[in-house]
Structures are given as C-alpha cells and as structure tokens.
Design a protein around this motif. Structure first.
Motif, PDB file in Angstrom:
ATOM      1  N   ASN A 157       0.820  -1.226   0.000  1.00 44.50           N
ATOM      2  CA  ASN A 157       0.000   0.000   0.000  1.00 44.50           C
ATOM      3  C   ASN A 157       0.854   1.276   0.000  1.00 44.50           C
ATOM      4  O   ASN A 157       0.324   2.382   0.049  1.00 44.50           O
ATOM      5  CB  ASN A 157      -0.991   0.011   1.167  1.00 44.50           C
ATOM      6  CG  ASN A 157      -0.344   0.173   2.541  1.00 44.50           C
ATOM      7  OD1 ASN A 157       0.848   0.467   2.652  1.00 44.50           O
ATOM      8  ND2 ASN A 157      -1.109  -0.030   3.599  1.00 44.50           N
ATOM      9  N   GLY A 158       2.180   1.108  -0.041  1.00 43.83           N
ATOM     10  CA  GLY A 158       3.073   2.261  -0.147  1.00 43.83           C
ATOM     11  C   GLY A 158       3.448   2.901   1.168  1.00 43.83           C
ATOM     12  O   GLY A 158       4.206   3.888   1.177  1.00 43.83           O
ATOM     13  N   GLU A 159       2.981   2.360   2.294  1.00 41.84           N
ATOM     14  CA  GLU A 159       3.263   2.979   3.598  1.00 41.84           C
ATOM     15  C   GLU A 159       4.748   3.011   3.915  1.00 41.84           C
ATOM     16  O   GLU A 159       5.271   3.995   4.446  1.00 41.84           O
ATOM     17  CB  GLU A 159       2.527   2.227   4.710  1.00 41.84           C
ATOM     18  CG  GLU A 159       1.335   2.963   5.269  1.00 41.84           C
ATOM     19  CD  GLU A 159       0.740   2.239   6.466  1.00 41.84           C
ATOM     20  OE1 GLU A 159       0.933   2.723   7.598  1.00 41.84           O
ATOM     21  OE2 GLU A 159       0.093   1.201   6.270  1.00 41.84           O
ATOM     22  N   LEU A 160       5.437   1.916   3.600  1.00 35.12           N
ATOM     23  CA  LEU A 160       6.869   1.847   3.914  1.00 35.12           C
ATOM     24  C   LEU A 160       7.631   2.931   3.162  1.00 35.12           C
ATOM     25  O   LEU A 160       8.434   3.673   3.749  1.00 35.12           O
ATOM     26  CB  LEU A 160       7.424   0.468   3.561  1.00 35.12           C
ATOM     27  CG  LEU A 160       8.906   0.249   3.871  1.00 35.12           C
ATOM     28  CD1 LEU A 160       9.157   0.236   5.371  1.00 35.12           C
ATOM     29  CD2 LEU A 160       9.423  -1.030   3.231  1.00 35.12           C
ATOM     30  N   VAL A 173       9.647   6.489   4.372  1.00 33.85           N
ATOM     31  CA  VAL A 173      11.018   6.853   3.994  1.00 33.85           C
ATOM     32  C   VAL A 173      11.060   8.277   3.451  1.00 33.85           C
ATOM     33  O   VAL A 173      11.889   9.101   3.866  1.00 33.85           O
ATOM     34  CB  VAL A 173      11.563   5.864   2.948  1.00 33.85           C
ATOM     35  CG1 VAL A 173      12.914   6.340   2.416  1.00 33.85           C
ATOM     36  CG2 VAL A 173      11.694   4.470   3.552  1.00 33.85           C
ATOM     37  N   ASN A 174      10.171   8.585   2.529  1.00 36.08           N
ATOM     38  CA  ASN A 174      10.159   9.920   1.928  1.00 36.08           C
ATOM     39  C   ASN A 174       9.860  11.012   2.948  1.00 36.08           C
ATOM     40  O   ASN A 174      10.423  12.105   2.898  1.00 36.08           O
ATOM     41  CB  ASN A 174       9.127   9.979   0.797  1.00 36.08           C
ATOM     42  CG  ASN A 174       9.756   9.700  -0.556  1.00 36.08           C
ATOM     43  OD1 ASN A 174      10.927   9.939  -0.761  1.00 36.08           O
ATOM     44  ND2 ASN A 174       8.964   9.180  -1.472  1.00 36.08           N
ATOM     45  N   ASN A 175       8.969  10.719   3.865  1.00 35.37           N
ATOM     46  CA  ASN A 175       8.584  11.716   4.863  1.00 35.37           C
ATOM     47  C   ASN A 175       9.680  11.964   5.895  1.00 35.37           C
ATOM     48  O   ASN A 175       9.708  13.011   6.541  1.00 35.37           O
ATOM     49  CB  ASN A 175       7.299  11.294   5.577  1.00 35.37           C
ATOM     50  CG  ASN A 175       6.087  11.372   4.672  1.00 35.37           C
ATOM     51  OD1 ASN A 175       6.129  12.016   3.628  1.00 35.37           O
ATOM     52  ND2 ASN A 175       5.012  10.717   5.059  1.00 35.37           N
ATOM     53  N   THR A 176      10.570  11.009   6.058  1.00 29.49           N
ATOM     54  CA  THR A 176      11.626  11.115   7.073  1.00 29.49           C
ATOM     55  C   THR A 176      12.917  11.670   6.512  1.00 29.49           C
ATOM     56  O   THR A 176      13.686  12.332   7.217  1.00 29.49           O
ATOM     57  CB  THR A 176      11.898   9.729   7.703  1.00 29.49           C
ATOM     58  OG1 THR A 176      10.659   9.146   8.107  1.00 29.49           O
ATOM     59  CG2 THR A 176      12.809   9.842   8.909  1.00 29.49           C
ATOM     60  N   ALA A 177      13.169  11.406   5.226  1.00 31.08           N
ATOM     61  CA  ALA A 177      14.430  11.826   4.618  1.00 31.08           C
ATOM     62  C   ALA A 177      14.547  13.342   4.609  1.00 31.08           C
ATOM     63  O   ALA A 177      13.583  14.050   4.341  1.00 31.08           O
ATOM     64  CB  ALA A 177      14.529  11.286   3.196  1.00 31.08           C
ATOM     65  N   THR A 178      15.733  13.832   4.881  1.00 26.65           N
ATOM     66  CA  THR A 178      15.971  15.274   4.818  1.00 26.65           C
ATOM     67  C   THR A 178      16.116  15.703   3.365  1.00 26.65           C
ATOM     68  O   THR A 178      16.323  14.876   2.478  1.00 26.65           O
ATOM     69  CB  THR A 178      17.239  15.650   5.596  1.00 26.65           C
ATOM     70  OG1 THR A 178      18.341  14.915   5.055  1.00 26.65           O
ATOM     71  CG2 THR A 178      17.087  15.314   7.069  1.00 26.65           C
ATOM     72  N   ILE A 214      17.009   9.486  -1.422  1.00 26.16           N
ATOM     73  CA  ILE A 214      16.556   8.191  -0.926  1.00 26.16           C
ATOM     74  C   ILE A 214      15.706   7.490  -1.981  1.00 26.16           C
ATOM     75  O   ILE A 214      16.065   6.444  -2.487  1.00 26.16           O
ATOM     76  CB  ILE A 214      15.761   8.359   0.390  1.00 26.16           C
ATOM     77  CG1 ILE A 214      16.638   9.047   1.452  1.00 26.16           C
ATOM     78  CG2 ILE A 214      15.291   7.009   0.902  1.00 26.16           C
ATOM     79  CD1 ILE A 214      17.821   8.232   1.900  1.00 26.16           C
ATOM     80  N   LEU A 215      14.583   8.090  -2.344  1.00 29.26           N
ATOM     81  CA  LEU A 215      13.705   7.449  -3.316  1.00 29.26           C
ATOM     82  C   LEU A 215      13.548   8.258  -4.600  1.00 29.26           C
ATOM     83  O   LEU A 215      13.098   7.735  -5.603  1.00 29.26           O
ATOM     84  CB  LEU A 215      12.313   7.221  -2.705  1.00 29.26           C
ATOM     85  CG  LEU A 215      12.250   6.252  -1.528  1.00 29.26           C
ATOM     86  CD1 LEU A 215      10.823   6.100  -1.052  1.00 29.26           C
ATOM     87  CD2 LEU A 215      12.808   4.883  -1.909  1.00 29.26           C
ATOM     88  N   ASN A 216      13.898   9.524  -4.585  1.00 34.62           N
ATOM     89  CA  ASN A 216      13.626  10.373  -5.735  1.00 34.62           C
ATOM     90  C   ASN A 216      14.871  10.538  -6.600  1.00 34.62           C
ATOM     91  O   ASN A 216      15.909  10.982  -6.142  1.00 34.62           O
ATOM     92  CB  ASN A 216      13.155  11.762  -5.260  1.00 34.62           C
ATOM     93  CG  ASN A 216      11.874  11.678  -4.463  1.00 34.62           C
ATOM     94  OD1 ASN A 216      10.938  11.009  -4.886  1.00 34.62           O
ATOM     95  ND2 ASN A 216      11.831  12.324  -3.322  1.00 34.62           N
TER      96      ASN A 216
END
Length: 519
Positions: free
Chosen positions: A493-496, A500-505, A510-512
């Motif tokens: 469901n994309g939560e993980l 990650v995206n919400n925590t990364a500075t 990280i993902l982008n």
C-alpha cells in the motif's frame, strides 16, 4: 484540478498512464489530433471506394488475406472480426490492467495512422472517463498479430456485446449502454482490425510492472539496509569510489542510497574497528545484485516508453495510395525486456531469502532463530521456509516465454512472441517477491531490536517504528502468517516508502531520482 494529457500529441510515460487510469490526469483529444484522426478515417473510405485490395479493409484476415470482400460487406467484416477473435479463457485480468489497455490503445489510434472513426475513439474515452471497464480474459494471446483475443474482448462493448466492470459489479454491456442512453456502434472499414491489432495487452502489463517493480526495488534497498544493521554489517562496500571503478548506473545508485541510509548510524559506527574482514555476499553485494535488477528495470522502462508512443496496428495508413502491411504488432520488442525483468525481480527475492537465512543462523551476536527461547519456541525458523518456497516458485517462472514460438493462422503467422505470457509471469513473480520482502522485514526488525540501545539513522528507525506499530517484538511463538500479512500490506500500500520519503531530509537522495522514476 487534474492535469491534462493530449492523446496522440503528448509524450506518454508509464507514470502518466497510471495517473490517467487513477483519475489524477484527464486524457483528451485536442482539435489538431481530431483533424488528423478524421483525415486518416477518410483515407480508408477512399480505399473502400477505389476497390484496390488493402489487407483487412477489403480482404479477409490472416490466411484469408487473398479473399476479397465486397464494399457492402466491409463494415460487417469488422464486427465479425471482434466476435470471432473473442476466444480468451481464464480469469479476468485486473480492471486496472484493462483500463491501461484502453488508455494505451487510444494513444496509439489517435496518432492518425489507423483509420479509426472519431466517434469510435470518443466511445473508448467514454469508457475510460466513466470507469466502465471491459472484462478481458487473461489467456489466449500469443503476442503477435497483436494481442488479438484480449483486444477483441476489450472492444466487444463498443458493439454492445461482452461484459464490463462498473461500480464494482460485473455486468452485461447491453444493460450499461441502455442505462446511459447509448447505442452500440456500427464499425466502419478497418476499425475492427485497428482495434484488435496491437500490443496493448502486453503493454498494459509492462506499464504496471514498471511501477510495481520500481516500488519493489526501492523496498529492497530499504529492507536490505535494515537487515545489514540487524547483522551489524559494514557500509564500506557502498563507498562511491568502489562503484566508480565499475560504473553501472543501477549499481552506483544503490550504493549511493545505502551509503546515505546508513551514514552516521550508531549501529554501524559501533563496530567500525571489529575484526570481521568482510560480510557475506547478500550484504556486501547489494549494489551489484539490486543494481543489476535496477539496470534490467531501466531497460524495461525505456522499451515500455517507446512502445507507449508507437503505432502498433496493421496495415499502417499513410494515405489511400500508400499503405504498408508490416509487423509493428509483433510483441518481441516487449517480450524480451519483460522476461529480463522477470529474472531481475526473482533475483531480488533470492538475495532477500539469503539475508533471512543469515539472520536466523545465530551469527554475529544474534540469537539463533532470533529468539532467546529457542527450543520451547521455534522463533523465526519457519518463515524462511516460505521465502524458500516462493524463491523456488519464482525460479520456475523465469523460463523466458519469448524463447518459444508456436505457428498460428495456418502458418501465415509463423513466428510469435508469447509476450503476453511474459507480462503475466512478471506480475506473478512480483506478487511472490512482495511476500518475500515482508518476511525479510519481519526478520530485519527483530534483528535490529537485539542491537538496542544502539540506534540506526532516522530513516531506518522510522521504518522500524512503522513495523512495530503493526507487529510487536517476538518474545513467544504466535501465528506468524498474521505478521507477514500485516507487513505485506505495508509494502504493497506504499506505507513503507511513504515513511522513507517523509523522514528523509532535503539533501538525501533516498527514493527520488530522475533516472529511476516512472515519469
């Protein structure tokens, strides 16, 4: 307000395609494109009146290509084509995949080389916009001459036949059309052939695979980093200097991501001067293995994007005097990348299973089976049996469908791609991979708890906290299938990845990344 995509004019990507299917972007036919479509349609009318033989317009199909069809019967020929070619069997494909087929077909037809009537194109867009999606059986295409059977089922509703999914129900098309005050279309010359000639079944599975496999690759790096922390592995193998000496794009990206994820980790820093010379391959070679799978994904993404913006029916209408019967419908250009991606997805599961096994062995200061009470309790003994079973099932699905060909159409179609099977198998492998990753996440989170009070980095700790909000630390045996299903949901469901995206500075990659996005 949703974004706008101009069918037949703008450049389509996997991400945009998925956004149209989900309603985030609205697909339209602009005036210039409508004129081009109408001009192509008129060229077909000229061919009919001129009585010059052009395949599928005034001739039969396949081995019947030498049979001439009268001008009066050219329309009946097209509706007969949809009915006779609707021979699919098996379960329906997911409605989302069928919707992606509609979207990709509209974009191909709207380029103005297919002789489709503007009204027919508008009716297909009506199905997309109203989420009234044809029922398409999963089996029956050999991936050449186009995905004939699935595309025939996809467009039966245009002539009032077949079934559709609407409002969560499976319904007869005739009733749906009546409820919306619509009548079945009468197909003109070439239209039926334009509708069912093409690679949109293969392509829709590829589009969805570009998204799903990208998510799985991202999860593999995150969960792999958590496993490394649980096993107190070294981050030295992710040094950029090492990967510049062997500069595969996927390898460099994974190494950079792992380095970023682990930078300034208390767990990593606690054993910098330990006497372990090197880690097992499943830890040390993540950039090489995950990276190789990323390279395969990049190839799939590139091929999918070319196919998304291609014209894949037959014959191609340049004008009434210039038509070409070629082979743009042949699925081989997509079949091989899909088989390549299947192997890539399977390997992500293979290396994840090895990390699960490593964490259960009782090495590197971890208790055997990740429990203090081994004996009375089995701990995390048996979940690795499941990963082993899924890994082996994936291996059996890795035989390349594109390596096979069975002649059809009385030998007229004597080499076919079987790319439809390639596309479906890839999704079966990804299904299994997502469960393997859920199990590795279970192991990695448990292993990290044995390293307390040491902490990892903010991103990895946030992922660990997410897991613990759903699945508690394992003290005693319990029904681990429940835990696996909870973690599987976090992944699918994309939560993980959202965590990650919400925590990364802001300065963390990280993902982008432009190369590894789906747009």
């Amino acid at each position: 307000m949703s974004k706008v995509f101009n069918y037949g004019a703008d450049h389509l990507t996997a991400g945009i395609c998925i956004d149209i299917a989900s309603g985030k972007t609205k697909g339209l036919i602009n005036g210039h494109t409508a004129d081009r479509v109408r001009a192509s349609w008129r060229e077909v009318e000229k061919i009919v009146h001129a009585h010059h033989p052009v395949y599928g317009i005034n001739t039969g199909f396949g081995p019947l290509c030498d049979t001439r069809i009268s001008e009066a019967d050219t329309s009946l020929l097209q509706s007969n084509l949809l009915k006779s070619h609707s021979v699919g069997v098996g379960k329906p494909i997911p409605a989302e995949i069928a919707k992606l087929m509609l979207i990709t077909k509209v974009h191909a037809l709207a380029q103005g080389y297919s002789g489709i009537a503007p009204e027919t194109l508008e009716r297909i867009i009506w199905h997309i916009d109203n989420d009234i999606i044809p029922v398409v059986p999963e089996k029956g295409s050999v991936g050449a001459s186009g995905d004939l059977a699935p595309l025939a089922h996809l467009f039966l509703p245009l002539i009032g036949l077949g079934e559709v999914f609407a409002g969560g129900n499976r319904l007869a098309t005739s009733g749906i059309l009546s409820a919306h005050g619509l009548k079945p279309l009468v197909l003109g010359p070439k239209e039926g052939l334009a509708l069912i000639n093409g690679t949109q079944f293969i392509l829709a599975f590829a589009v969805k695979a570009v998204q799903r496999l990208n998510d799985a690759l991202n999860a593999a790096d995150i969960i792999g980093a958590m496993s490394l922390e649980g096993l107190m592995g070294s981050a030295r193998p992710f040094d950029a200097r090492l990967h510049q000496l062997r500069p595969y794009k996927g390898n460099k990206f994974v190494a950079k991501r792992l380095h970023t994820l682990l930078k300034d980790s208390e767990i990593c820093n606690s054993h910098v001067n330990c006497d372990r010379v090197q880690d097992p391959y499943s830890l040390r070679c993540m950039p090489q293995v995950h990276g190789a799978s990323r390279n395969a994904w990049l190839h799939l993404k590139e091929m999918t994007e070319i196919e998304l913006n291609s014209v894949t029916d037959n014959p191609i209408i340049f004008n009434a005097e210039d038509t070409i019967s070629g082979g743009n419908f042949h699925g081989q250009p997509m079949a091989i990348p899909l088989d390549y991606a299947t192997i890539a997805a399977a390997e992500l599961g293979n290396i994840a299973d090895r990390r699960c096994y490593l964490m259960s062995e009782g090495r590197y200061g971890l208790p055997k089976l990740l429990t203090h009470n081994a004996g009375l309790h089995s701990g995390l003994m048996i979940p690795q049996y499941t990963t082993a079973a899924l890994v082996t099932e994936n291996k059996t699905l890795c035989f390349p469908a594109s390596a096979d060909s069975v002649p059809t159409s009385l030998g007229q179609e004597d080499h076919v791609s079987m790319g439809s099977i390639s596309g479906r198998k890839l999704h079966q492998v990804i299904d299994n991979l997502e469960y393997i990753q859920a199990i590795e996440l279970l192991y990695a989170s448990q292993a990290m708890d044995f390293r307390r009070p040491l902490k990892s980095t903010p991103v990895i700790e946030a992922c660990h906290q997410l897991v613990r909000s759903k699945v508690p630390f394992i003290d005693d045996d319990r029904i681990f299938a429940d835990d696996i299903n909870q973690l599987h949901q976090l992944i699918t469901n994309g939560e993980l990845l959202t965590t990650v995206n919400n925590t990364a500075t802001a300065n963390q990659i990280i993902l982008n990344d432009d190369d590894f996005g789906i747009y």
